[in-house]
Enzyme design. Structure first.
Site, short mmCIF file in Angstrom:
data_model
loop_
_atom_site.label_atom_id
_atom_site.label_comp_id
_atom_site.label_asym_id
_atom_site.label_seq_id
_atom_site.Cartn_x
_atom_site.Cartn_y
_atom_site.Cartn_z
N GLU A 30 0.87 -1.16 0.00
CA GLU A 30 0.00 0.00 0.00
C GLU A 30 0.91 1.22 0.00
OE1 GLU A 30 -2.79 -0.09 3.27
OE2 GLU A 30 -3.69 1.80 2.59
N ARG A 255 5.28 -13.23 9.87
CA ARG A 255 5.90 -11.90 9.75
C ARG A 255 7.27 -11.90 10.40
NH1 ARG A 255 1.98 -7.73 8.60
NH2 ARG A 255 3.29 -6.01 9.23
N LYS A 265 4.28 0.30 9.62
CA LYS A 265 4.29 1.56 8.89
C LYS A 265 3.65 2.69 9.71
CE LYS A 265 2.56 0.03 4.97
NZ LYS A 265 2.23 -0.14 3.55
P1 ATP Z 1 2.53 -2.57 8.29
O1 ATP Z 1 1.91 -3.62 9.15
O2 ATP Z 1 3.91 -2.25 8.60
O3 ATP Z 1 1.69 -1.34 8.17
P2 ATP Z 1 1.43 -3.70 5.98
O4 ATP Z 1 1.33 -5.16 6.05
O5 ATP Z 1 0.21 -2.95 6.24
O6 ATP Z 1 2.62 -3.22 6.86
P3 ATP Z 1 1.54 -3.54 3.14
O7 ATP Z 1 1.93 -2.41 2.28
O8 ATP Z 1 0.14 -3.98 3.15
O9 ATP Z 1 2.00 -3.18 4.61
O10 ATP Z 1 2.51 -4.75 2.92
C1 ATP Z 1 2.86 -5.28 1.68
C2 ATP Z 1 3.22 -6.73 1.88
O11 ATP Z 1 4.30 -6.85 2.79
C3 ATP Z 1 2.07 -7.52 2.44
O12 ATP Z 1 1.96 -8.71 1.67
C4 ATP Z 1 2.48 -7.84 3.84
O13 ATP Z 1 1.99 -9.09 4.23
C5 ATP Z 1 4.00 -7.84 3.76
N1 ATP Z 1 4.62 -7.50 5.04
C6 ATP Z 1 4.48 -6.36 5.74
N2 ATP Z 1 5.18 -6.41 6.89
C7 ATP Z 1 5.79 -7.61 6.94
C8 ATP Z 1 6.66 -8.27 7.88
N3 ATP Z 1 7.04 -7.69 9.01
N4 ATP Z 1 7.09 -9.52 7.59
C9 ATP Z 1 6.72 -10.10 6.44
N5 ATP Z 1 5.90 -9.56 5.53
C10 ATP Z 1 5.44 -8.32 5.75
MG MG Z 2 -1.38 -4.29 5.21
#
Ligand code: ATP
Ligand code: MG
Length: 547
Positions: A30, A255, A265
């Site tokens: 995102e 994760r 984020k």
């Molecule tokens: P955050 O929780 O930091 O806001 P998010 O998951 O909302 O991150 P996205 O932009 O939706 O952020 O993430 C893009 C991809 O990265 C998604 O497929 C998510 O599952 C993966 N991702 C995000 N954080 C992690 C992590 N700590 N470990 C593994 N994969 C991750």
């Molecule tokens: Mg997300």
């Protein structure tokens, strides 16, 4: 390092059994902040797995929530991927599918599987029930197909205010999985979209949009982190009920978390907005731009991610493992130059005033390919304060002291004869003599020096600022466990020292990596000016990890 994990096994089986003909993955960020090291796990997993089967990976911006998204983050994410060394086959935007997604919503309405609800968001969540009690049907649930089509069209046309109506899937308000209790598919937001402008005022929810996008692109394996696992049933429901031609499948992995590191984020954005850090690329930040500026290399990050493996559960890795991956990568690549972080002035009394000589110095004693350079030596030099003690304390002290002789690295034997102190008793300068017979490289074998210390010639030295870092977050303890994360910030995460480096740094490029003798790996920072170089310590030379 080759990628190997449970998802790879699933892919192998799918290919072998003919369930898929090729492997196509996507990375779907995102664009509402810069990426962090946790995202690197998702990126590397998607790209490396597809590559292992000669497949490919798309970058797809999940830009269906215009409230927080923007072009700055789109550009930042593209640059991060490039830096990590990955080129997506296609760059797509979820918003490009708005029209096709809308048509699928119409299909569900026509099949009696979606309805327009007048309930407010609060009412909807109140009526969703709990894990142990079923939800309650909305009074709007049994609207006719015609009425739903009319209302949904009016939603699109902008007849309603934000939140006034919602399109929901009609599934089961008593379903044991709460995500199946008539989830929202579209909400109204009168807001400018960074790509669509004002074309739309209804936006699809992630759970509805994501499976359709995967299907439109022909994604075979839709990989995501664990928090989506109880959404998979809904993912499959939308794919089936929308009669999608191509059927993708979702797989979840754990994760990545790292000790003393914020991995969200939302929190990262909060640090930037509250100015607790200098920006997304502050060298203390877990963002990829922050790690890059700190001096981490794409190779180190990739090796770190692959070495932590991938499992079905979330994991927390000690941050020292990331440092170790960097040391491994830089050991033979980085030049070993001389820097003095805490200078102590040395006067060599028997060296001629005004004379400077240049001595040969290898750039990396373990890697001849990096060549050599000249370093200056004269009557005036700097050494590290910690390399001098007035009285040699014991036999183990292998550095300089009064009446003790050491080798100045790649130069001469130097012996200290006296010290000059200020009114508080602090040593401000030391006086030494050197032995011209002992020049390095001449094979002199007369005496054994009490150690080998580095120095920087003072009249040619360049002024330098050294930044050293501690983790941004304090250790998690029983006392602070429940505090807001802003209260767990380490007040001492940044240390700044003023010192000197040798002349040869003059023409180095921003972003050059170094090993500073006994001090750590550093990178030349963009804050450098002609009169002052700025260095960030990437990591220490040895692990400071304590059990
Ligand atoms: P955050 O929780 O930091 O806001 P998010 O998951 O909302 O991150 P996205 O932009 O939706 O952020 O993430 C893009 C991809 O990265 C998604 O497929 C998510 O599952 C993966 N991702 C995000 N954080 C992690 C992590 N700590 N470990 C593994 N994969 C991750
Ligand atoms: Mg997300």
């Amino acid at each position: 390092m080759e990628i190997n994990n449970f998802i790879k096994t699933i892919m192998e089986d799918d290919l072998k059994e003919g369930r898929v003909n090729e492997i196509i993955t996507r990375f779907p960020p995102e664009p509402n902040a810069y990426l962090h090291i946790g995202h690197a796990r998702a990126i590397i997993t998607n790209f490396e797995l597809a590559k292992a089967f000669n497949g490919y990976t798309n970058l797809r911006f999940d830009d269906t929530n215009p409230a927080k998204e923007g072009q700055e983050f789109v550009d930042g994410i593209i640059a991060d991927l490039k830096w990590l060394g990955y080129t997506p086959k296609n760059v797509f935007y979820g918003s490009d599918y708005f029209e096709k997604t809308y048509e699928k919503a119409i299909l569900l309405i026509k099949k009696g599987l979606a309805y327009v609800d007048d309930l407010s968001q609060e009412e909807m969540s109140r009526m969703r029930g709990t894990l142990t009690t079923p939800g309650t049907n909305s009074p709007c649930r049994d609207r006719s197909v015609e009425e739903n089509l009319k209302l949904f069209e009016e939603m699109r046309q902008g007849k309603y205010k934000d939140g006034e109506k919602t399109l929901r899937a009609k599934i089961d308000m008593a379903h044991p999985n709460m995500n199946m209790r008539d989830p929202a598919m579209y909400r109204i937001m009168h807001i400018n979209h960074h790509r669509q402008g004002n074309k739309w005022c209804i936006f699809p929810m992630y759970d509805f949009a994501h499976p359709l996008q995967d299907s439109f692109e022909g994604i075979t394996h839709s990989l995501c982190s664990l928090e989506y696992d109880n959404h998979r049933i809904l993912y499959d429901w939308f794919i089936e009920k929308c009669e999608m031609e191509h059927v993708p499948h979702q797989y979840e992995f754990g994760r990545l978390n790292i000790t003393n590191t914020i991995m969200s984020k939302r929190y990262i954005k909060q640090l930037v907005d509250s100015k607790k850090v200098s920006g997304y690329d502050d060298p203390r930040m877990p963002t990829l731009v922050g790690l890059k500026r700190r001096g981490f290399t794409p190779e180190a990050i990739k090796n770190f991610i692959l070495s932590t493996g991938l499992s079905r559960v979330n994991s927390t890795v000690d941050s020292s493992q990331l440092d170790e991956a960097l040391r491994e990568d830089l050991k033979l690549k980085a030049m070993r130059k001389h820097a003095i972080v805490h200078p102590l002035k040395v006067v060599i009394d028997n060296y001629p005033e005004g004379q400077i000589e240049y001595l040969d110095c290898p750039n990396n004693s373990e890697n001849e390919e990096l060549g050599s350079r000249k370093i200056a030596f004269s009557k005036y030099c700097y050494i590290e304060q910690e390399d001098f003690l007035e009285e040699k304390p014991n036999k183990k002290w292998k550095r300089l002291a009064k009446d003790v002789e050491v080798r100045f690295m790649h130069a001469y034997f130097v012996k200290c004869n006296s010290v000059v102190k200020d009114e508080n008793g602090n040593i401000v300068e030391i006086h030494c003599t050197y032995d011209p017979e002992t020049k390095s490289g001449t094979g002199f074998e007369g005496r054994k020096p009490n150690g080998n210390i580095h120095f920087v010639e003072a009249t040619t030295a360049l002024k330098a600022t050294f930044r050293q870092f501690e983790p941004l977050m304090l250790d998690e303890t029983a006392e602070n466990k429940d505090l807001d994360f802003m209260e767990k910030l380490n007040p001492n995460s940044l240390h700044v020292y003023e010192g000197y480096v040798e002349e040869s740094f003059k023409d180095d490029q921003i972003g050059t990596h170094y090993q500073f003798v006994r001090n750590g790996y550093y990178i030349l920072d963009k804050d450098s000016t002609d009169s002052n170089l700025v260095f960030n310590r990437s990591c220490e030379l040895k692990s400071s990890f304590k059990l």
